[in-house]
Design an enzyme around this catalytic site. Structure first.
Site, PDB file in Angstrom:
ATOM      1  N   THR A 317      54.464 -16.666   6.678  1.00 39.36           N
ATOM      2  CA  THR A 317      54.328 -16.035   5.360  1.00 39.36           C
ATOM      3  C   THR A 317      52.972 -16.378   4.763  1.00 39.36           C
ATOM      4  O   THR A 317      52.259 -17.255   5.246  1.00 39.36           O
ATOM      5  CB  THR A 317      55.402 -16.526   4.374  1.00 39.36           C
ATOM      6  OG1 THR A 317      55.072 -17.850   3.922  1.00 39.36           O
ATOM      7  CG2 THR A 317      56.768 -16.527   4.994  1.00 39.36           C
ATOM      8  N   ASP A 318      52.629 -15.715   3.690  1.00 43.71           N
ATOM      9  CA  ASP A 318      51.522 -16.142   2.865  1.00 43.71           C
ATOM     10  C   ASP A 318      52.086 -17.099   1.805  1.00 43.71           C
ATOM     11  O   ASP A 318      53.288 -17.376   1.757  1.00 43.71           O
ATOM     12  CB  ASP A 318      50.822 -14.939   2.228  1.00 43.71           C
ATOM     13  CG  ASP A 318      49.364 -15.222   1.882  1.00 43.71           C
ATOM     14  OD1 ASP A 318      49.007 -16.408   1.720  1.00 43.71           O
ATOM     15  OD2 ASP A 318      48.574 -14.271   1.759  1.00 43.71           O
ATOM     16  N   TRP A 319      51.228 -17.575   0.939  1.00 45.92           N
ATOM     17  CA  TRP A 319      51.517 -18.637  -0.022  1.00 45.92           C
ATOM     18  C   TRP A 319      52.717 -18.306  -0.923  1.00 45.92           C
ATOM     19  O   TRP A 319      52.690 -17.353  -1.698  1.00 45.92           O
ATOM     20  CB  TRP A 319      50.274 -18.874  -0.874  1.00 45.92           C
ATOM     21  CG  TRP A 319      50.298 -20.047  -1.784  1.00 45.92           C
ATOM     22  CD1 TRP A 319      50.723 -20.068  -3.072  1.00 45.92           C
ATOM     23  CD2 TRP A 319      49.847 -21.373  -1.480  1.00 45.92           C
ATOM     24  NE1 TRP A 319      50.565 -21.320  -3.603  1.00 45.92           N
ATOM     25  CE2 TRP A 319      50.027 -22.149  -2.653  1.00 45.92           C
ATOM     26  CE3 TRP A 319      49.311 -21.984  -0.351  1.00 45.92           C
ATOM     27  CZ2 TRP A 319      49.686 -23.505  -2.711  1.00 45.92           C
ATOM     28  CZ3 TRP A 319      48.964 -23.321  -0.408  1.00 45.92           C
ATOM     29  CH2 TRP A 319      49.156 -24.068  -1.575  1.00 45.92           C
ATOM     30  N   ASP A 321      55.446 -16.815  -0.606  1.00 41.46           N
ATOM     31  CA  ASP A 321      55.882 -15.426  -0.693  1.00 41.46           C
ATOM     32  C   ASP A 321      57.375 -15.217  -0.466  1.00 41.46           C
ATOM     33  O   ASP A 321      57.882 -14.134  -0.787  1.00 41.46           O
ATOM     34  CB  ASP A 321      55.057 -14.556   0.249  1.00 41.46           C
ATOM     35  CG  ASP A 321      53.786 -14.055  -0.429  1.00 41.46           C
ATOM     36  OD1 ASP A 321      53.815 -13.889  -1.660  1.00 41.46           O
ATOM     37  OD2 ASP A 321      52.781 -13.839   0.255  1.00 41.46           O
TER      38      ASP A 321
END
Length: 783
Positions: A317-319, A321
């Site tokens: 994932t991104d930060w 998310d």
């Protein structure tokens, strides 16, 4: 029982990774095949508890386990908090850590100290190394003394994939020297919306150019054979799958509405090229497409990415998310439901990053039957395989002394060369450039004396605001021009300065009169304008025009009658149509890195002949934003009949534009055949001659136009390019090989096909006719 299980895992790890033991085993049992990496991973996987498996899927940020007042702030000097580290490893079994503490760069020695402490605890407690990752975007972002190349948009402007490959190779070496084996790069999003604050992290607006640069970056990061056991390589992470940057508003992480035909035509191919190049990991788009958060989209992550594209690597994932599925996007009523949606959609690792709720929730979901053990095992298998391929079981962290080329002169020369080839000459009225080497100049503007603006975001810190603490040894534009022309010939008056403790767009110390007065006794004015550093949501803007303070500075300086050379130092194409006609020459340096000032000074005096080409269409007006590959109706030359006005899409400068201090002529555009079957291969050749007086590099750009198709065709499409160096009077014949697949497009039925009919092949002002005799539908997996 716990101690027994740890002992088994530890013994397995030793047996699986010790070169001496493996060698003895193979020689003593010649009837046995050497154990594959996949077999090693399966053995480890079988020994893990559910809690240990979920821990492997958990990634926390470094501040969580360092000494400090809370999980968001670390004390200085930086130190690992033994108690917090033990909690992360022993209680929650975490498998990954990312980022830097306090959002600042560290020395390679400090990185080695921190990461060795983390790895020692992980190997002792679980027997599985942690996978550490950072955003090393244009060099090893968070390592002091690292070599910084141009940002991706500048590399796109070089139109030279070899420079991109080399930049990634140097970055991999210096990232690994920092004990970090995983790099969240390259960005393979498309820079098709000039308003988007991350356009400078892309290679530009064209999918073919981006695909070529992305594949080159993967080779640089991972090596020609993607052998991650080479301790000078890192696991690349292509991001952000998919269609990040296509937001309707142009603001970061806001909703995207994108039909699948457009997604497949202009956004998917760059990711496929990187996957085909062997990239080991991928990060997911933080946004929403057609109402569904991408992190919760099974069709995109599992059906498209894992099944259709055949991606076998790790999906992260991104930060924060997964939390955003609940907190921001409102499609999950609880955080637990958000975890369920994301993991079942195909997420393998969660960039949590500040707490352990993800682990607790996921364990409960598995026990409740809401997430299958098969899905968990698939995720952990992918994670373990990356760790095994990186050789982390054998060498969890290398030693700094093993990387003597870190920050070397060799690497710096590579970075300088990339910066020099990125610089794009957009205007050169009356051949005012290059300047005489005895020219008297005024250097002015907010970007004139700033290493921060040369580097952009992701430079020693997230927003680039700490550049001045680490880059004092390099030359700003002012300092580089002083070195080139002599301090006695260079005056400086900023006129405007950026407010470095505020937002990127805030300006201060505005004294335009002082700049005008300083121009009195000079021959030329070097006006350095653009933007301060930013990325992601802090870089959102409401007005694409360059600041009105900078416009006024340009207009007042032009009134002096001294010729103005405008130098654009910006992350996206800020509009300059209100005053660009006041400049005699315009140079675009993008975000060239620590050697951008030196490269620019060499271009200004002709020691380097500029060879950059725009990687995007530079707009003229805020309501005339478009790409070169637009549909015919988006830019007709005239509305015939009922209306008598020009409704074309006006551009300041076109995609692929860039001037030189020499001139080039094209002749003899030839096709090996003017009629082909849909699956045939054919060649295109053209002669290119340097008709000027100095050595120059030219980017030969081959475009095709489909004249009629079942779906309205794009105006034209870039299909091939090659950068070639020519001496004065020299001619070279450039040959390109294409096939019917290169002419294909995504039809309304979402199948990719080349249809029978007429095409134009175009290079420079030359064109040739091509006829395709039959329609061929291709397997999307093979395109």
């Amino acid at each position: 029982m716990k101690q027994y299980k740890l002992l088994i895992i530890g013994i397995l790890s030793l047996l699986l990774t010790s070169p001496s033991i493996a060698k003895t085993s193979d020689s003593e049992r010649p009837d046995k095949k050497k154990e594959t990496r996949e077999e090693k991973v399966e053995k480890i996987l079988k020994e893990l508890t559910l809690e240990e498996k979920v821990g492997q899927m958990t990634q926390i940020t470094l501040d969580v386990i360092t000494v400090g007042e809370n999980a968001y702030v670390s004390n200085e000097p930086l130190a690992v908090d033994t108690k917090l580290l033990q909690e992360a490893i022993r209680k929650y079994k975490i498998g990954s850590v990312l980022n830097t503490a306090n959002n600042r760069a560290r020395t390679p020695e400090k990185w080695n100290e921190v990461i060795s402490a983390i790895q020692d605890e992980a190997m002792k407690e679980i027997g599985i190394p942690v996978l550490y990752g950072v955003d090393a975007i244009h060099g090893t972002t968070y390592t002091a003394g690292a070599t910084f190349f141009p940002q991706q948009i500048g590399l796109g402007a070089t139109w030279n994939p070899e420079l991109t490959r080399r930049g990634a190779e140097v970055t991999a070496y210096e990232t690994r020297a920092s004990s970090i084996p995983w790099d969240f790069s390259p960005v393979l999003d498309m820079g098709r919306n000039p308003r988007w604050p991350r356009i400078w992290e892309t290679y530009g607006e064209d999918v073919y150019l981006t695909s070529q640069m992305g594949a080159a970056a993967i080779k640089g990061y991972e090596g020609e054979n993607n052998d991650l056991s080479d301790e000078t390589r890192v696991a690349a992470c292509i991001k952000h799958f998919i269609a990040y940057g296509a937001e309707k508003s142009g603001k970061d992480r806001t909703p995207t509405y994108l039909p699948e035909i457009e997604l497949r035509e202009h956004y998917l191919p760059s990711y496929k090229a990187a996957i085909d190049a062997g990239a080991h990991t991928i990060m997911i788009n933080s946004g929403i497409i057609n109402g569904v958060p991408v992190h919760a989209n099974y069709e995109l992550i599992t059906r498209l990415l894992k099944e259709e594209l055949g991606f076998q690597g790790l999906v992260v994932t991104d930060w924060a998310d997964i939390e955003n599925i609940h907190n921001r996007d409102k499609v999950a009523e609880t955080h637990k439901e958000a975890v369920k949606l994301a993991i079942n959609a195909g997420i393998d690792m969660a960039m949590v990053p500040y707490n352990y709720n993800f682990t607790t929730n996921l364990i409960e979901l598995v026990k409740e039957g809401e997430v299958s053990m098969e899905r968990i095992d698939d995720a952990v298998r992918r994670i373990l395989l990356v760790k095994e391929e990186l050789g982390l079981f054998k060498t969890p962290y290398p030693k700094v002394k093993d990387y003597p080329r870190f920050g070397s002169e060799e690497f710096e020369k590579d970075a300088y060369k990339a910066a020099a080839e990125s610089i794009t000459l957009l205007e050169n009225n009356n051949d005012i450039l290059p300047l005489p080497k005895n020219a008297r100049v005024l250097v002015t503007g907010p970007n004139a004396n700033s290493m921060r603006t040369l580097n952009g975001g992701w430079s020693y810190s997230w927003q680039g605001e700490k550049v001045h603490e680490f880059a004092a040894e390099y030359n700003t534009i002012l300092e580089a021009v002083q070195n080139k022309l002599g301090k006695e010939n260079v005056k400086y008056a900023a006129g405007i300065e950026y407010k470095n403790d505020g937002q990127y767009y805030e300006e201060q110390n505005i004294d335009i009169d002082a700049a005008v007065a300083a121009a009195k006794d000079v021959d030329y004015i070097l006006l350095c304008i653009g933007e301060n550093t930013y990325t992601e949501s802090p870089g959102n803007l409401h007005d694409l025009y360059i600041s009105q303070n900078q416009r006024k500075l340009a207009e007042e300086l032009a009134k002096t009658g001294k010729p103005v050379v405008m130098i654009l130092n910006e992350g996206r194409p800020r509009l300059v149509s209100q005053f660009v006609d006041k400049a005699e020459a315009v140079l675009h340096v993008y975000l060239p890195g620590n050697f951008g000032g030196d490269a620019l000074a060499d271009v200004l005096v002709g020691d380097v002949n500029p060879s950059g080409k725009l990687p995007y269409s530079y707009p003229m007006y805020p309501n005339a934003l478009g790409t070169y590959d637009h549909k015919p109706s988006e830019a007709p030359t005239k509305m015939e009949g009922m209306y008598d006005y020009d409704s074309s899409m006006p551009l300041q400068w076109r995609f692929g534009h860039g001037l030189s201090y020499t001139s080039f002529d094209y002749a003899n555009l030839t096709l090996s055949s003017n009629e082909i079957n849909g699956e045939d291969t054919f060649t295109v050749s053209v002669d290119v001659k340097n008709t000027g007086e100095v050595v120059g590099k030219e980017v030969v750009q081959l475009y095709t136009s489909d004249l009629y198709a079942s779906v309205t065709p794009d105006n034209k499409r870039l299909r091939r390019f090659e950068k070639v160096e020519l001496k004065p009077g020299e001619t070279k014949t450039i040959k390109f090989t294409l096939s019917g697949k290169d002419l294909a497009f995504v039809r309304a039925d979402l199948k990719t096909a080349v249809e029978k009919g007429d095409f134009k092949v175009k290079i420079d002002k030359l064109s040739a006719d091509l006829k395709v005799k039959n329609t061929v539908v291709f397997d999307n997996k093979e395109i």
